[in-house]
Design an enzyme around this catalytic site. Structure first.
Site, short mmCIF file in Angstrom:
data_model
loop_
_atom_site.label_atom_id
_atom_site.label_comp_id
_atom_site.label_asym_id
_atom_site.label_seq_id
_atom_site.Cartn_x
_atom_site.Cartn_y
_atom_site.Cartn_z
N SER A 134 39.54 42.87 35.78
CA SER A 134 38.46 42.07 36.37
C SER A 134 37.17 42.14 35.57
O SER A 134 36.21 41.47 35.89
CB SER A 134 38.21 42.55 37.80
N LYS B 256 27.71 44.36 34.13
CA LYS B 256 26.98 43.22 33.55
C LYS B 256 25.61 43.69 33.07
O LYS B 256 25.14 44.76 33.39
CB LYS B 256 26.77 42.14 34.62
#
Lengths: 208, 208
Positions: B127, B166
């Site tokens: 993912s 991120k």
DNA sequence: CCCCCTTTCGAACGCTTGTTCTAATAACGT
DNA sequence: ACGTTATTAGAACAAGCGTTCGAAAGGGGG
């Protein structure tokens, strides 16, 4: 493999501590002071036991000749160049190996997994994103002549004049190069077109 | 910072080689033999210069009292758990730190860059591919409470019940989470929805 | 208590090793 | 050529250091 006496484990942890702290092993008399032991011969006695059990390695007749066993080895891996889409992949030669002035990377053997002839390449550009490798990443390479199916290899595609990192599969009449990313499709090339330059054994990315 | 003479750099590389090989530093007379130098005082002379330049550290009056400067330290980084899309990110507590039995990773300070409170997470699942991180990769984390713009962070999205890696940018009224991959688009979330769990300082992938 | 094994003790021997000193040689600018 | 500085030689000293040895002190088990 017997277990260690309390004195022996105290000596062992003192060795670790001393080595971490000073950068060189202690003398027998350092151990005497550090572990509050009364005589050098007691240390000699227990050191001999520790050597027997394989916890340390000793060089006789040599001052501070104690080496800790266990993979605390540090390997110096040379960064022999960079890998980019439009440039050939640098291959280590006898010239490039010994060079001291070269940039290098210090790793533990845990990363190189004890392999010899390991070198590193710095990735320039974002052309390897499909192999999940970013600009600036360091690729750990092992110098090999041939690859086996499933190996992650650095290949030079002669016709396309491209360097790339993919998993290698030799199929009837063609070579399948599979990106290390499930979302991406493989590419198929003529076996004559591929030149295997090395096997990828790791990727290291320093963030920020 | 002057540059080293050929003799000095030869001594320096001999020091590295000897230390890698034997586990303890050489004596001055070892250096004499290893570098084909004629006298101990020549070594003393150049050693003094190397110390002046900061390449080594010496303990006077101590046999083999030479320590190489530069982060040859080995750090033991605990692997405190795994990070996956649907599960919360494990955060180190006092319990998880000292544990000896835990899986761990041996790294040089070159990778951790001397930071403290560093731990590692194993990535489960694919993912995180948009951040160029694959299944099985190890993510090196630093425990931090807050992040600055541009930091690569591990965040837990409360509403979506998702963990992700991120780059963090706080914008007026929202948080932009930018994948470390130019081909992917950023996502925008409510600042209330993000929970910063740590800062990513590196990624390590062992191939094959 | 006695026997056998492990561990400790203290001193002494002799090679090792960092340091120092003086003199010689090379390097180099003026 | 000259003087100055950097580097090298070789030897010698003193402390550092591993090793050895005989004896003593524990420490179970029978």
């Amino acid at each position: 493999m017997k277990e260690l006496s309390t004195k022996q484990s105290r000596i062992l942890s003192f060795l670790h501590q001393f080595l971490d702290n000073k950068g060189y092993p202690p003398t027998i008399r350092d151990i005497v002071k550090g572990c509050k032991i009364s005589s050098t011969s007691v240390v000699e006695y227990n050191l001999r036991a520790l050597e027997q059990e394989g916890h340390i390695r000793r060089d006789r007749e040599v001052s501070r000749g104690i080496e800790l066993s266990g993979g605390r080895r540090i390997v110096r891996v040379p960064i022999i160049g960079s890998i980019a889409a439009g440039e050939p992949i640098p291959v280590p030669t006898s010239d490039t190996w010994g060079l001291e002035a070269m940039e290098s990377l210090e790793l533990t053997e845990e990363l190189t997994r004890g392999k010899k002839e390991v070198y590193a390449l710095k990735v320039k550009g974002t052309s390897m994103v499909d192999a999940l490798i970013n600009d600036g990443d360091l690729v750990l390479m092992q110098q090999v002549a041939t690859a086996e199916n499933g190996d992650m290899v650095a290949v030079w595609l002669k016709r396309e004049k491209e360097a790339t990192l993919k998993r290698f599969y030799l199929e009837p009449g063609r070579v399948r190069l599979q990106p290390d990313n499930e979302e991406m499709k493989p590419i198929y090339v003529d076996p004559e077109d591929v030149e295997i330059q090395g096997k990828v054994i790791g990727v290291i990315r320093k963030v920020e």
